[in-house]
Every structure is written in structure tokens, then in C-alpha cells.
Scaffold this motif. Structure first.
Motif, PDB file in Angstrom:
ATOM      1  N   GLY A  69      10.131  10.774  -9.394  1.00 17.48           N
ATOM      2  CA  GLY A  69      10.416  12.190  -9.585  1.00 17.48           C
ATOM      3  C   GLY A  69       9.410  12.907 -10.469  1.00 17.48           C
ATOM      4  N   ILE A  70       8.219  12.302 -10.666  1.00 15.06           N
ATOM      5  CA  ILE A  70       7.171  12.938 -11.461  1.00 15.06           C
ATOM      6  C   ILE A  70       6.340  13.830 -10.534  1.00 15.06           C
ATOM      7  N   PRO A  71       6.103  15.096 -10.905  1.00 16.54           N
ATOM      8  CA  PRO A  71       5.338  16.004 -10.037  1.00 16.54           C
ATOM      9  C   PRO A  71       3.974  15.421  -9.653  1.00 16.54           C
ATOM     10  N   CYS A  72       3.629  15.528  -8.382  1.00 20.86           N
ATOM     11  CA  CYS A  72       2.331  15.063  -7.883  1.00 20.86           C
ATOM     12  C   CYS A  72       2.130  15.623  -6.487  1.00 20.86           C
ATOM     13  N   GLU A  73       0.896  15.546  -6.009  1.00 22.46           N
ATOM     14  CA  GLU A  73       0.613  15.903  -4.625  1.00 22.46           C
ATOM     15  C   GLU A  73       0.793  14.689  -3.732  1.00 22.46           C
ATOM     16  N   GLU A  74       1.107  14.930  -2.469  1.00 22.65           N
ATOM     17  CA  GLU A  74       1.192  13.830  -1.516  1.00 22.65           C
ATOM     18  C   GLU A  74      -0.220  13.281  -1.287  1.00 22.65           C
ATOM     19  N   PRO A  75      -0.429  11.968  -1.528  1.00 21.54           N
ATOM     20  CA  PRO A  75      -1.787  11.430  -1.486  1.00 21.54           C
ATOM     21  C   PRO A  75      -2.292  11.150  -0.074  1.00 21.54           C
ATOM     22  N   HIS A  76      -3.593  11.177   0.082  1.00 25.45           N
ATOM     23  CA  HIS A  76      -4.266  10.736   1.308  1.00 25.45           C
ATOM     24  C   HIS A  76      -4.190   9.210   1.360  1.00 25.45           C
TER      25      HIS A  76
ATOM     26  N   PRO B 161      -2.027   4.329  -8.553  1.00 26.60           N
ATOM     27  CA  PRO B 161      -1.313   5.388  -9.263  1.00 26.60           C
ATOM     28  C   PRO B 161      -1.910   5.588 -10.651  1.00 26.60           C
ATOM     29  N   GLY B 162      -2.156   6.840 -11.010  1.00 24.64           N
ATOM     30  CA  GLY B 162      -2.707   7.167 -12.324  1.00 24.64           C
ATOM     31  C   GLY B 162      -2.088   8.449 -12.827  1.00 24.64           C
ATOM     32  N   VAL B 163      -2.649   8.994 -13.908  1.00 29.63           N
ATOM     33  CA  VAL B 163      -2.094  10.230 -14.465  1.00 29.63           C
ATOM     34  C   VAL B 163      -3.211  11.226 -14.719  1.00 29.63           C
ATOM     35  N   LEU B 164      -2.898  12.499 -14.515  1.00 32.50           N
ATOM     36  CA  LEU B 164      -3.796  13.582 -14.882  1.00 32.50           C
ATOM     37  C   LEU B 164      -3.137  14.353 -16.020  1.00 32.50           C
ATOM     38  N   VAL B 165      -3.757  14.324 -17.175  1.00 36.55           N
ATOM     39  CA  VAL B 165      -3.178  14.887 -18.403  1.00 36.55           C
ATOM     40  C   VAL B 165      -3.146  16.413 -18.320  1.00 36.55           C
ATOM     41  N   LEU B 166      -2.016  16.994 -18.704  1.00 37.36           N
ATOM     42  CA  LEU B 166      -1.834  18.441 -18.655  1.00 37.36           C
ATOM     43  C   LEU B 166      -1.677  19.068 -20.037  1.00 37.36           C
ATOM     44  N   ASP B 167      -1.563  18.235 -21.061  1.00 36.89           N
ATOM     45  CA  ASP B 167      -1.210  18.726 -22.387  1.00 36.89           C
ATOM     46  C   ASP B 167      -2.227  18.214 -23.410  1.00 36.89           C
TER      47      ASP B 167
ATOM     48  N   TRP C  88       0.840  -1.196   0.000  1.00 34.25           N
ATOM     49  CA  TRP C  88       0.000   0.000   0.000  1.00 34.25           C
ATOM     50  C   TRP C  88       0.878   1.250   0.000  1.00 34.25           C
ATOM     51  N   ARG C  89       1.880   1.246   0.881  1.00 34.06           N
ATOM     52  CA  ARG C  89       2.767   2.412   0.995  1.00 34.06           C
ATOM     53  C   ARG C  89       3.546   2.636  -0.297  1.00 34.06           C
ATOM     54  N   ARG C  90       4.023   1.546  -0.895  1.00 34.67           N
ATOM     55  CA  ARG C  90       4.781   1.672  -2.148  1.00 34.67           C
ATOM     56  C   ARG C  90       3.899   2.229  -3.257  1.00 34.67           C
ATOM     57  N   ALA C  91       2.645   1.769  -3.288  1.00 33.99           N
ATOM     58  CA  ALA C  91       1.721   2.260  -4.313  1.00 33.99           C
ATOM     59  C   ALA C  91       1.525   3.761  -4.181  1.00 33.99           C
ATOM     60  N   LEU C  92       1.451   4.255  -2.937  1.00 32.15           N
ATOM     61  CA  LEU C  92       1.215   5.679  -2.705  1.00 32.15           C
ATOM     62  C   LEU C  92       2.501   6.508  -2.743  1.00 32.15           C
ATOM     63  N   GLN C  93       3.607   5.866  -3.070  1.00 36.19           N
ATOM     64  CA  GLN C  93       4.872   6.580  -3.267  1.00 36.19           C
ATOM     65  C   GLN C  93       5.383   6.436  -4.701  1.00 36.19           C
ATOM     66  N   TYR C  94       4.541   5.894  -5.562  1.00 34.87           N
ATOM     67  CA  TYR C  94       4.973   5.524  -6.911  1.00 34.87           C
ATOM     68  C   TYR C  94       5.550   6.714  -7.664  1.00 34.87           C
ATOM     69  N   TRP C  95       4.788   7.813  -7.761  1.00 37.19           N
ATOM     70  CA  TRP C  95       5.248   8.944  -8.563  1.00 37.19           C
ATOM     71  C   TRP C  95       6.382   9.701  -7.893  1.00 37.19           C
TER      72      TRP C  95
ATOM     73  N   GLY D 242       4.979  19.302 -17.348  1.00 34.51           N
ATOM     74  CA  GLY D 242       5.215  18.110 -18.151  1.00 34.51           C
ATOM     75  C   GLY D 242       3.929  17.710 -18.840  1.00 34.51           C
ATOM     76  N   PRO D 243       3.934  16.599 -19.574  1.00 36.88           N
ATOM     77  CA  PRO D 243       2.724  16.182 -20.291  1.00 36.88           C
ATOM     78  C   PRO D 243       1.615  15.696 -19.363  1.00 36.88           C
ATOM     79  N   PHE D 244       1.988  15.202 -18.178  1.00 34.07           N
ATOM     80  CA  PHE D 244       0.991  14.815 -17.186  1.00 34.07           C
ATOM     81  C   PHE D 244       1.573  14.950 -15.795  1.00 34.07           C
ATOM     82  N   ALA D 245       0.686  14.968 -14.812  1.00 30.67           N
ATOM     83  CA  ALA D 245       1.103  14.944 -13.411  1.00 30.67           C
ATOM     84  C   ALA D 245       0.711  13.597 -12.810  1.00 30.67           C
ATOM     85  N   GLY D 246       1.493  13.139 -11.845  1.00 30.58           N
ATOM     86  CA  GLY D 246       1.128  11.919 -11.142  1.00 30.58           C
ATOM     87  C   GLY D 246      -0.145  12.142 -10.343  1.00 30.58           C
ATOM     88  N   PHE D 247      -1.012  11.171 -10.334  1.00 32.86           N
ATOM     89  CA  PHE D 247      -2.305  11.269  -9.651  1.00 32.86           C
ATOM     90  C   PHE D 247      -2.588   9.935  -8.991  1.00 32.86           C
ATOM     91  N   TYR D 248      -3.322   9.953  -7.891  1.00 31.44           N
ATOM     92  CA  TYR D 248      -3.689   8.705  -7.220  1.00 31.44           C
ATOM     93  C   TYR D 248      -5.209   8.573  -7.194  1.00 31.44           C
TER      94      TYR D 248
END
Length: 504
Positions: free
Chosen positions: A33-40, A81-87, A22-29, A70-76
Motif C-alpha cells: 500500500g505504499i504509493p508507487c507507479e506501476e513498473p515496466h 524494489p527500492g525507494v525514492l526519498v521525498l522528504d 519476478w512478478r512478486r518483486a514488481l508488486q512489492y510496494w 509520505g517520506p518516500f515513494a516506492g520505486f523499482y
């Protein structure tokens, strides 16, 4: 005692393993080094949704925080782990150019235990492709033309009821009465029944439809589990449709189909098309696949047509009136066009003359830009995908993808003065200069909204009739700026839209 210690040790190891995973999944991005917010720890990047912020707030805040990085930001997506498209160029790859790698939406469905979840919007893989192919013929322009008189008939009843509402008070809450109009239109076209919700706000169809759209079968913890572990949820036979809605819509469809088949009734509506598919003589396609529909599949498609049709169209009309009430010059131009077009057609709106409602279409398109009813497009990656030009940005197989179209529609790099209501954004000249993925209220590519034509037709008819007969302006009860509901995935006003209305 040794058995007890063994079981306790095994349990402790299992819990530790799951916690580590669980912890590894929430530290994936973060680890990449991919920009993301610290997840709940439970909600991932959706922390506070439906309590302190809306779903739309999530997409807009995240997009504005990370765009340009970048083209996307890391998202949970909860624990995934998922992606939120920025481009927009990446959005175009996902929706169109590389569509075969992103065909699925990744939403939970369980057709075996929950038949109404077998709707086109939720299906994935071959099931989606097969259902889309079966239904594509039901939304052609020719079929829309057949359904047009039915919608117009409900439109006339709508104007009559609207006028009676105005007789009681010059201040009208337009959101609810427009939703009732949408309910009667969809109920008639999709289920072939007279819902009568315009005359009776508490009509059974309206009440059950509202419950089906806005009530949840499960609480936040269960929803987080279903979205994080969909395959396990299916194995556990988890359902998402509330039981009363399932029973009601299945009963309505079975009764409607039986009535029409036994009495050879044809109404040239959506239900007729579904019944034709059910009774198709071509029981097998060239690939050996059964091309006919079951009763459960008919109910699921009628159900999604109801949910997507009445809520999105009625909400769009309500927000259009909200903006027109604040911009009288734009309202006057739209009214003048509606009156001239209807007069040219001998006082009655026809399918052929709808194409002449050019400025009204611009008003609707601009409303959908500012108030994108479905403010995010969901996809799931089917195979590892390296973003061209960004070797460190890899979308892994199984990852959820979010394209925040509502946030993109308010990006000043795409639209000048993005928070200002301006139908000229959709003049023919500006549309030609714009990439199609810069306006996505109906999605884009092979998985765009199949009911787009019908939704646009219903919205044009409703607004044309209203603007021809009534003038709208703001009043003390009008909420400015708009406050959105935190309860729904879609864009919706929190406390209704109250406007002052006068007869023209």
C-alpha cells in the motif's frame, strides 16, 4: 523418454518459479500500500529512459507526482524494489545521522576483472572506507593550493584559445570548449600529461576520455541484468568499462608513474599524491591493512577524478554562462567583482584572493541548484530501517535508495521561485537559514564528493577568466528553454550551448 519429460518438467517449474518471483518483486510496494507507479516488466520505474525521457525526467516526474504522500515513494530500480526519498529529513537521516546503515552506493563494480571500476565513487563497504581514508589527504586545502598554479596556467591558455575561436565567429559553442579546458586541467593534474585538447579538439586524451564517459560497453538488456543481479554479474566476470578506455588509461598511468619514479619528477599534482600512497613506507596500518596503492588502484582513482572532474565542472561553467547570458545585470555584477579582485591581486588570480569572489560563488552555487549535474544520490540499505514516525514505511536491507536532489532543488517549498536564476539564494543570510541537505550538488555527510574543493576551484578560475575578458549574450542559436540529453546519467545539454560573445 522419462528423462526427457523429467528435464522438461524441471525446466518448466524453474521458469514458473522465476516468473512468479519476478512478478512478486514488481508488486512489492503495491502489496504494502505504499504509493508507487506501476513498473515496466524489464525497466521497472525507469521505463522510457534514454529513449523518450532523460534520467532527470524520471527523478523530477516521480518526485513531483508523489511528494507530500509520505517520506518516500516506492520505486523499482529495474527489477529491484527500492525507494525514492521525498522528504529532506529522511535524506538527512540517510546521508548523515544514520550513515552507517547507508554507507554503500550500490553501484556495480568488479575490481578483479575491471580494474577501472575500483574507483572511489563505485566502491562499497570496507573497500570504500579504506580508499576514502587513503585519499582524504590528497584533497586538503593545502594540496589545492599546490595545484592552483597549474590550473591557472591552463586557464591562461584557455583564454588565448577562446579568443582565437571568437576571431573566427562571434557565435561560440561554449560547452565543447569548456569540456576541452576541463580535460586539459584534469589531464595535467590527474595524469601529469599535456593533453593539448584546447588546441586540438581531436587529441587522443579528449577522444578517449569522451568515449570512456559517454560510451557503454553493454546494451539496455545487459545493463538491466547487471543492475538487477550484480552479484551474479560479478561471478560471470562481467565488465562495464569499454576495453579501449581501460587499455588507454592503464597505459597512461603506468607510463606516468614509471617516468616520475625513474627521473624523480615532482609536479605537486594529484598524481604525485597517488604515487606517494603507492610508495608509502607505512605498508601496514594499525589494523594490519595494506595502506599503499597498486598501479590498478592508482589508475582507477585517476580515472574517476578525470570523469567526475572534467564533466561536472565544465558542464557547470557552461550552464552558468547560459544563465548569465540571459541575465545581463547578474553578469555585470559578477564581471565587476572578478575584474576588481584580479586587479587587486596585481592582475593575476591567486589562491588567497579566490575567497573574495563571493558573488561569483553565489552564481556557481545557484547554477548547481538549477542544473544539478548529478541529479540523484544513490545509496543502498545495509539493514532493515523503519522511518521514524512512519512504522509502515520500512526500507529493507539491500534496497536501492534514490535521493532526487535535482528535483528537490526546484521545489517551491524549499526555494521561492525555484525555476528562476537568482544568486541571492546563496547570500550568507539565506544559507544560514537553510538546512545543509536542501542543497546537495556534492552530496552530504561522510560520503560527499571528495573532490568538491578542486571542482569549485577549477570552476571559479575558468569563470573568473572568462567574465573578466568577455561578455556573453543569447543569439538565434541559443536553445531556450534548455533541452537535455537523453543519453547520459548526468545533466547535459542535448545540442550544445551557443552564445554570442564579445570582448570586454
Amino acid at each position: 523418454m522419462s528423462v526427457y519429460i523429467f528435464l522438461l518438467t524441471t525446466f518448466a517449474v524453474l521458469v514458473g518459479y522465476l516468473a512468479l518471483k519476478w512478478r512478486r518483486a514488481l508488486q512489492y510496494w503495491q502489496n504494502l500500500g505504499i504509493p508507487c507507479e506501476e513498473p515496466h516488466f524489464l525497466m521497472g520505474s525507469l521505463s522510457g529512459v534514454q529513449t523518450s525521457r532523460t534520467f532527470c525526467d524520471v527523478w523530477v516526474d516521480y518526485y513531483n507526482k508523489f511528494r507530500g504522500s509520505g517520506p518516500f515513494a516506492g520505486f523499482y530500480w529495474f527489477q529491484r524494489p527500492g525507494v525514492l526519498v521525498l522528504d529532506t529529513s529522511l535524506a538527512k537521516l540517510i546521508l548523515i545521522k544514520e550513515f552507517n546503515k547507508f554507507t554503500d552506493r550500490g553501484f556495480y563494480h568488479n575490481t578483479e576483472d575491471d580494474p577501472l571500476s575500483g574507483q572511489l565513487f563505485l566502491l562499497d563497504g570496507h573497500k570504500w572506507k579504506s580508499m576514502r581514508h587513503k585519499l582524504s589527504s590528497t584533497f586538503t586545502s593545502g594540496k589545492m593550493k599546490h595545484m592552483f598554479p597549474t590550473v591557472v596556467r591552463v586557464g591562461h591558455e584557455f583564454i588565448e584559445v577562446f579568443g582565437k575561436t571568437l576571431d573566427r565567429s562571434s557565435i561560440v559553442e561554449v560547452k565543447d570548449i569548456l569540456a576541452r579546458f576541463g580535460t586539459d586541467v584534469i589531464g595535467t593534474c590527474a595524469f601529469g600529461i599535456e593533453c593539448s585538447s584546447l588546441k586540438d579538439p581531436e587529441a587522443e586524451f579528449r577522444v578517449m576520455g569522451r568515449r570512456a564517459i559517454f560510451e557503454h560497453r553493454h546494451g539496455p538488456l545487459a545493463i538491466a541484468f547487471i543492475n538487477s543481479f550484480p552479484n551474479l554479474a560479478r561471478k560471470l566476470h562481467v565488465k562495464i568499462t569499454i576495453q579501449e578506455a581501460e587499455d588507454f588509461f592503464l597505459r597512461i598511468v603506468k607510463e606516468t608513474v614509471a617516468l616520475r619514479e625513474q627521473n624523480n619528477i615532482r609536479r605537486n599534482d594529484f598524481m604525485d599524491q597517488l604515487i606517494d600512497l603507492k610508495n608509502s613506507p607505512l605498508t601496514k596500518s594499525k589494523t594490519g591493512e595494506n595502506v599503499s596503492l597498486t598501479i590498478e588502484e592508482i589508475a582507477a582513482q585517476a580515472f574517476v577524478f578525470f570523469g567526475a572532474g572534467f564533466e561536472t565542472s565544465s558542464t557547470t561553467m557552461a550552464f552558468a554562462l547560459y544563465e548569465l547570458a540571459q541575465h545581463q545585470d547578474i553578469q555585470d555584477l559578477a564581471r565587476k567583482e572578478c575584474q576588481e579582485v584580479i586587479a587587486k591581486c596585481n592582475g593575476e588570480l591567486t589562491y588567497e584572493c579566490m575567497k573574495d569572489l563571493v558573488y561569483l560563488d553565489q552564481v556557481i552555487s545557484e547554477t548547481l541548484r538549477l542544473y544539478t549535474v548529478l541529479p540523484v544520490l544513490n545509496r543502498e540499505c545495509l539493514e532493515d530501517f523503519v522511518v521514524p514516525g512512519y512504522p509502515e514505511y520500512v526500507i529493507k536491507r539491500g534496497m536501492p535508495i534514490l535521493i532526487p536532489c535535482g528535483a528537490m532543488h526546484r521545489d517551491e517549498n524549499l526555494y521561492a521561485n525555484p525555476n528562476t536564476f537568482d544568486p541571492e539564494n546563496f547570500s550568507a543570510e539565506r544559507v544560514k537559514q537553510r538546512d545543509s541537505v536542501e542543497w546537495l550538488p556534492f552530496g552530504e555527510g561522510p560520503r560527499n564528493c571528495i573532490g568538491m574543493r578542486f571542482g569549485q576551484m577549477q570552476t571559479r578560475i575558468g569563470l573568473a577568466f572568462l567574465l573578466k575578458n568577455f561578455k556573453f549574450s543569447v543569439c538565434d542559436q541559443t536553445t531556450i528553454p534548455m533541452v537535455y540529453s537523453k543519453k547520459t546519467f548526468l545533466i547535459s545539454s542535448d545540442s550544445g550551448i551557443f552564445l554570442k560573445v564579445e570582448r570586454v
